[in-house]
Scaffold this motif. Structure first.
Motif, mmCIF file in Angstrom:
data_model
loop_
_atom_site.group_PDB
_atom_site.id
_atom_site.type_symbol
_atom_site.label_atom_id
_atom_site.label_comp_id
_atom_site.label_asym_id
_atom_site.label_seq_id
_atom_site.Cartn_x
_atom_site.Cartn_y
_atom_site.Cartn_z
ATOM 1 N N UNK A 36 -31.206 16.536 -7.401
ATOM 2 C CA UNK A 36 -31.169 17.256 -8.631
ATOM 3 C C UNK A 36 -31.510 18.738 -8.437
ATOM 4 N N UNK A 37 -31.879 19.284 -7.495
ATOM 5 C CA UNK A 37 -32.023 20.679 -7.161
ATOM 6 C C UNK A 37 -31.190 21.445 -7.453
ATOM 7 N N UNK A 38 -31.394 22.565 -7.907
ATOM 8 C CA UNK A 38 -30.315 23.813 -7.797
ATOM 9 C C UNK A 38 -30.923 25.100 -7.130
ATOM 10 N N UNK A 39 -30.543 25.066 -5.747
ATOM 11 C CA UNK A 39 -31.121 25.983 -4.957
ATOM 12 C C UNK A 39 -30.244 27.312 -5.058
ATOM 13 N N UNK A 40 -30.593 28.413 -4.950
ATOM 14 C CA UNK A 40 -30.245 29.592 -4.825
ATOM 15 C C UNK A 40 -29.024 29.563 -3.624
ATOM 16 N N UNK A 41 -28.120 30.453 -3.870
ATOM 17 C CA UNK A 41 -26.970 30.514 -2.689
ATOM 18 C C UNK A 41 -26.275 29.072 -2.544
ATOM 19 N N UNK A 42 -25.671 29.021 -1.637
ATOM 20 C CA UNK A 42 -24.846 27.440 -1.284
ATOM 21 C C UNK A 42 -24.166 27.139 -2.593
ATOM 22 N N UNK A 43 -23.634 28.015 -3.487
ATOM 23 C CA UNK A 43 -22.966 27.722 -4.826
ATOM 24 C C UNK A 43 -24.089 26.678 -5.513
ATOM 25 N N UNK A 44 -25.242 26.800 -5.491
ATOM 26 C CA UNK A 44 -26.140 25.902 -6.290
ATOM 27 C C UNK A 44 -26.043 24.503 -5.986
ATOM 28 N N UNK A 45 -25.520 23.984 -4.723
ATOM 29 C CA UNK A 45 -25.430 22.643 -4.639
ATOM 30 C C UNK A 45 -26.574 21.921 -4.258
ATOM 31 N N UNK A 46 -26.880 20.703 -4.810
ATOM 32 C CA UNK A 46 -28.058 20.091 -4.525
ATOM 33 C C UNK A 46 -27.782 19.168 -3.267
ATOM 34 N N UNK A 47 -28.662 18.579 -2.839
ATOM 35 C CA UNK A 47 -28.471 17.711 -1.874
ATOM 36 C C UNK A 47 -27.386 16.632 -2.020
#
Length: 167
Positions: A90-101
């Motif tokens: 459910x995470x929204x990481x910076x970069x990587x198009x904001x894709x979660x695991x």
């Protein structure tokens, strides 16, 4: 962990994976409060782009492979690991198009996990934590679990979605 002056993207991903692997390996045998603290640090690292979701996926390999062995000494290890994975889903990481695991990462999990680690049972735990965070089980989840089920599990749980959604 992040880029800094290092422009070798693979080296950065490997360092991130080492942080994830080391952190998971440390907290699986500790208290739930330690898991919570680790997850807060990881959430911030992901939000700031210090660790990528690709590094998280890479860093999960060894902990997944040895999870059932760790459980012998730390019975809550699978519960803790399931919670961590659910949060990263459910995470929204910076970069990587904001894709979660991605849940499909389990299809590329270490062979020992897939054959002897009771993956379907563990992924049911992951999805229970995921549902507790007000998320819904989707077709991708059911498909991945069905591919990792043993023949016996398929015969026992003919309605895979129903089994995953049951308490």
């Amino acid at each position: 962990v992040g880029m800094g002056k290092d422009t070798d993207v693979n080296a950065v991903k490997e360092r991130g994976a080492a942080v994830v692997d080391g952190g998971i390996s440390l907290v699986l045998e500790r208290k739930e409060s330690d898991v919570t603290k680790f997850m807060l640090v990881m959430k911030e690292c992901l939000a700031q782009g210090k660790v990528s979701m690709e590094s998280v996926a890479m860093g999960l390999r060894d902990p997944l492979e040895f999870l059932r062995d760790v459980e012998i000494d730390a019975p809550l290890a699978s519960k803790f690991m399931a919670r961590m994975i659910a949060e990263w889903m459910t995470a929204t990481p910076q970069g990587e198009d904001g894709k979660a695991l991605s849940f499909s990462l389990f299809l590329q999990a270490p062979e020992y996990f897939k054959t002897d680690g009771r993956p379907a049972e563990f992924l049911k735990q992951v999805l229970a934590s995921y549902k507790n965070m007000d998320n819904t089980i989707v077709d991708e989840h059911v498909d991945v679990v069905s591919q990792l089920m043993t023949e016996e599990e398929r015969n026992t749980h003919t309605d895979i979605r129903g089994w995953l959604e049951s308490p």
